[in-house]
Design an enzyme around this catalytic site. Sequence first.
Site, PDB file in Angstrom:
ATOM      1  N   ASP A 178       0.843  -1.195   0.000  1.00  0.00           N
ATOM      2  CA  ASP A 178       0.000   0.000   0.000  1.00  0.00           C
ATOM      3  C   ASP A 178       0.877   1.244   0.000  1.00  0.00           C
ATOM      4  O   ASP A 178       1.353   1.680   1.049  1.00  0.00           O
ATOM      5  CB  ASP A 178      -0.917  -0.016   1.234  1.00  0.00           C
ATOM      6  CG  ASP A 178      -1.854   1.190   1.272  1.00  0.00           C
ATOM      7  OD1 ASP A 178      -1.937   1.911   0.253  1.00  0.00           O
ATOM      8  OD2 ASP A 178      -2.504   1.401   2.325  1.00  0.00           O
ATOM      9  N   GLU A 213      -7.995   2.595   0.333  1.00  0.00           N
ATOM     10  CA  GLU A 213      -8.221   1.602  -0.724  1.00  0.00           C
ATOM     11  C   GLU A 213      -8.783   0.295  -0.178  1.00  0.00           C
ATOM     12  O   GLU A 213      -9.425  -0.458  -0.911  1.00  0.00           O
ATOM     13  CB  GLU A 213      -6.915   1.333  -1.484  1.00  0.00           C
ATOM     14  CG  GLU A 213      -5.955   0.298  -0.842  1.00  0.00           C
ATOM     15  CD  GLU A 213      -5.429   0.699   0.520  1.00  0.00           C
ATOM     16  OE1 GLU A 213      -5.450   1.904   0.843  1.00  0.00           O
ATOM     17  OE2 GLU A 213      -5.002  -0.192   1.293  1.00  0.00           O
ATOM     18  N   ASP A 245      -5.686   6.512  -0.682  1.00  0.00           N
ATOM     19  CA  ASP A 245      -5.088   5.693   0.379  1.00  0.00           C
ATOM     20  C   ASP A 245      -6.155   4.962   1.206  1.00  0.00           C
ATOM     21  O   ASP A 245      -5.835   4.098   2.008  1.00  0.00           O
ATOM     22  CB  ASP A 245      -4.224   6.596   1.277  1.00  0.00           C
ATOM     23  CG  ASP A 245      -3.225   5.802   2.107  1.00  0.00           C
ATOM     24  OD1 ASP A 245      -3.086   4.584   1.860  1.00  0.00           O
ATOM     25  OD2 ASP A 245      -2.597   6.400   2.995  1.00  0.00           O
ATOM     26  N   ARG A 268     -11.195  -0.440   1.929  1.00  0.00           N
ATOM     27  CA  ARG A 268     -12.661  -0.538   1.891  1.00  0.00           C
ATOM     28  C   ARG A 268     -13.152  -0.711   0.458  1.00  0.00           C
ATOM     29  O   ARG A 268     -14.203  -1.307   0.230  1.00  0.00           O
ATOM     30  CB  ARG A 268     -13.258   0.699   2.583  1.00  0.00           C
ATOM     31  CG  ARG A 268     -12.876   1.996   1.951  1.00  0.00           C
ATOM     32  CD  ARG A 268     -13.087   3.193   2.888  1.00  0.00           C
ATOM     33  NE  ARG A 268     -11.983   3.365   3.828  1.00  0.00           N
ATOM     34  CZ  ARG A 268     -11.933   4.302   4.765  1.00  0.00           C
ATOM     35  NH1 ARG A 268     -12.938   5.145   4.913  1.00  0.00           N
ATOM     36  NH2 ARG A 268     -10.902   4.399   5.575  1.00  0.00           N
ATOM     37  N   LYS A 299       1.654   7.876   0.454  1.00  0.00           N
ATOM     38  CA  LYS A 299       2.041   7.875   1.873  1.00  0.00           C
ATOM     39  C   LYS A 299       3.426   8.501   2.031  1.00  0.00           C
ATOM     40  O   LYS A 299       4.225   8.475   1.098  1.00  0.00           O
ATOM     41  CB  LYS A 299       2.113   6.430   2.381  1.00  0.00           C
ATOM     42  CG  LYS A 299       0.764   5.787   2.643  1.00  0.00           C
ATOM     43  CD  LYS A 299       0.945   4.411   3.262  1.00  0.00           C
ATOM     44  CE  LYS A 299      -0.395   3.725   3.483  1.00  0.00           C
ATOM     45  NZ  LYS A 299      -1.247   4.387   4.486  1.00  0.00           N
TER      46      LYS A 299
HETATM   47  N1  BES Z   1      -3.382   0.142   5.191  1.00  0.00           N
HETATM   48  C1  BES Z   1      -3.730   1.421   5.650  1.00  0.00           C
HETATM   49  C2  BES Z   1      -4.022   1.455   7.145  1.00  0.00           C
HETATM   50  C3  BES Z   1      -2.842   1.264   8.052  1.00  0.00           C
HETATM   51  C4  BES Z   1      -1.964   2.302   8.282  1.00  0.00           C
HETATM   52  C5  BES Z   1      -2.677   0.079   8.717  1.00  0.00           C
HETATM   53  C6  BES Z   1      -0.898   2.118   9.144  1.00  0.00           C
HETATM   54  C7  BES Z   1      -1.618  -0.104   9.582  1.00  0.00           C
HETATM   55  C8  BES Z   1      -0.735   0.912   9.795  1.00  0.00           C
HETATM   56  C9  BES Z   1      -4.979   1.927   4.933  1.00  0.00           C
HETATM   57  O1  BES Z   1      -5.090   1.543   3.612  1.00  0.00           O
HETATM   58  C10 BES Z   1      -4.907   3.403   4.950  1.00  0.00           C
HETATM   59  O2  BES Z   1      -4.019   3.950   4.343  1.00  0.00           O
HETATM   60  N2  BES Z   1      -5.853   4.032   5.644  1.00  0.00           N
HETATM   61  C11 BES Z   1      -5.888   5.450   5.754  1.00  0.00           C
HETATM   62  C12 BES Z   1      -7.307   5.871   5.634  1.00  0.00           C
HETATM   63  C13 BES Z   1      -7.478   7.351   5.506  1.00  0.00           C
HETATM   64  C14 BES Z   1      -6.931   7.848   4.181  1.00  0.00           C
HETATM   65  C15 BES Z   1      -8.947   7.676   5.629  1.00  0.00           C
HETATM   66  C16 BES Z   1      -5.310   5.805   7.113  1.00  0.00           C
HETATM   67  O3  BES Z   1      -5.575   5.114   8.098  1.00  0.00           O
HETATM   68  O4  BES Z   1      -4.586   6.786   7.178  1.00  0.00           O
HETATM   69 ZN    ZN Z   2      -4.177  -0.184   3.097  1.00  0.00          ZN
HETATM   70 MN    MN Z   3      -4.083   2.861   2.288  1.00  0.00          MN
END
Ligand code: BES
Ligand code: ZN
Ligand code: MN
Length: 487
Positions: A262, A341, A339, A343, A269
């Site tokens: 990711d 993604e 990001d 869901r 990120k």
């Molecule tokens: N895979 C990440 C969530 C994540 C981040 C898991 C760090 C473990 C450690 C997910 O895809 C993500 O990027 N979520 C975003 C959502 C936001 C853009 C609403 C997040 O949590 O920042």
């Molecule tokens: Zn993710």
């Molecule tokens: Mn993500």
Amino acid sequence: MEFEIFSGTPTELAADCLVVTLGKSGTLSASAEAVDQASGGFLSARYSDGDIKGGPGQTLLLPAVSGISARRVLLTGSGEGELNEINAGKIVSAVAKAVSAIAGTIAVDLTAVATSERPEAWWAEQLVLAIHANQYKYSLTKADSEPAPKAGKLIWIGSDISTALTVADAKGAGTDYARELGNLPPNICTPTYLAEQAQALSAEAGFTCTVYDEKELEEMGAGAFYSVSKGSSEPGKIIIMEYKGVESSAPHMIVGKGITFDTGGISLKPGPKMDEMKYDMCGAASILGTMKTLSILKPAIHVVGIITTAENMPAGHASKPGDVVTSLSGLTVEILNTDAEGRLVLCDALTLGIRDYTPATCVDVATLTGACMMALGKVNSGLFTADEELAAELTSAGKYTNDRVWRLPLEEEYQSLLDSNFADMANIGGPLAGATTAACFLSRFTKETRWAHVDIAGPAWGGDGTSKNSTGRPVPLLTTYLLNKIS
Ligand code: BES
Ligand code: ZN
Ligand code: MN
């Protein structure tokens, strides 16, 4: 791991190590008492000399105790009275550490700490899972790594809990498999690799395995899934494994997020620790791990395991913030942040699974939000469900096997945070209640189904630098939950 049950006096037991317990006031367990007598009071002398005080998890390794056949005795503190969760955990990890280090034949007597709340079978499961965790070592891409220690033999001194030992060992094998998949580098563990693993496991176990590739999914109308997978040159997939341990019952469905890397996509990120986003497929890994456990135990249940897998990459052909896509359900989604993604790949997998299998229950597991990890850390996974019974089942399964979940809200009032001007919903809900809005998003695709969402962003992996490691969670939770369904 090999097991044996022994229910006599262990003084003549030929073992590399005999593990016995003593309490804080010096009380010896039955086996410890026998050793003490055979050795002319050697164990009680260790206590009265102050070599060991009996605190929970304290250990003293005694080589060549006279009068007994075992080559060593590990005297382990068991505390006093009823143990709490933390002290029980200390005893388990102390014994597991010793057992893992010796890797021979180990005889263990934990009968003195067994209670109705934590019976012998519980201690056996915890011990076996901890031994698996200690003995697992990543080595695939390390040329200089030593071979993993050979699993020894565990002699359980006490009641005949051989079923509990077998079950725990199968859960451990599934958890190790999930650990390995999680730790694999993302250039090896791609969506195609996960599909190959699912096919190999299914062929071996007699599961049916269906793999939908990216093109088919696009044509089917899985536009939310495709909006993520199209940004990568690694083709995404939805993988469905079906295990039918009983005929004619609606299946229990488990669905895992399998983002093999990711980057965040166009909503890129930040650089630090981005390598950890290889663990964004730990939900998928836990589905494979759980199916592996089922393949060993062959329980009388009907389970469908689904993996939704893609790479989230920035590219000229990647989705952009502002894009509107149509999900398999027909609902449209405005992608405000690429990001978010997880869901997107999950909603189409849920729609597809529910449409084709009409499950009795559905549980999805996903490293879904940083917000959940911030709220709960690495101890508990986040549990979201409107179904009280499902919540109770998952909570108690997690507690039993020490793969815990903590319930977070999923109330109607949060749904409006996903409102969009340009689509039926946005894929993010702003800065508030991030773990809940992600769950709210998924809830829109599971309306007629008994469904729970487990956010494993915190517990899926741990450590830093050279201690970084996948935990294999929530395989213990999922397997325990499913095995409890056997009527
Ligand atoms: N895979 C990440 C969530 C994540 C981040 C898991 C760090 C473990 C450690 C997910 O895809 C993500 O990027 N979520 C975003 C959502 C936001 C853009 C609403 C997040 O949590 O920042
Ligand atoms: Zn993710
Ligand atoms: Mn993500």
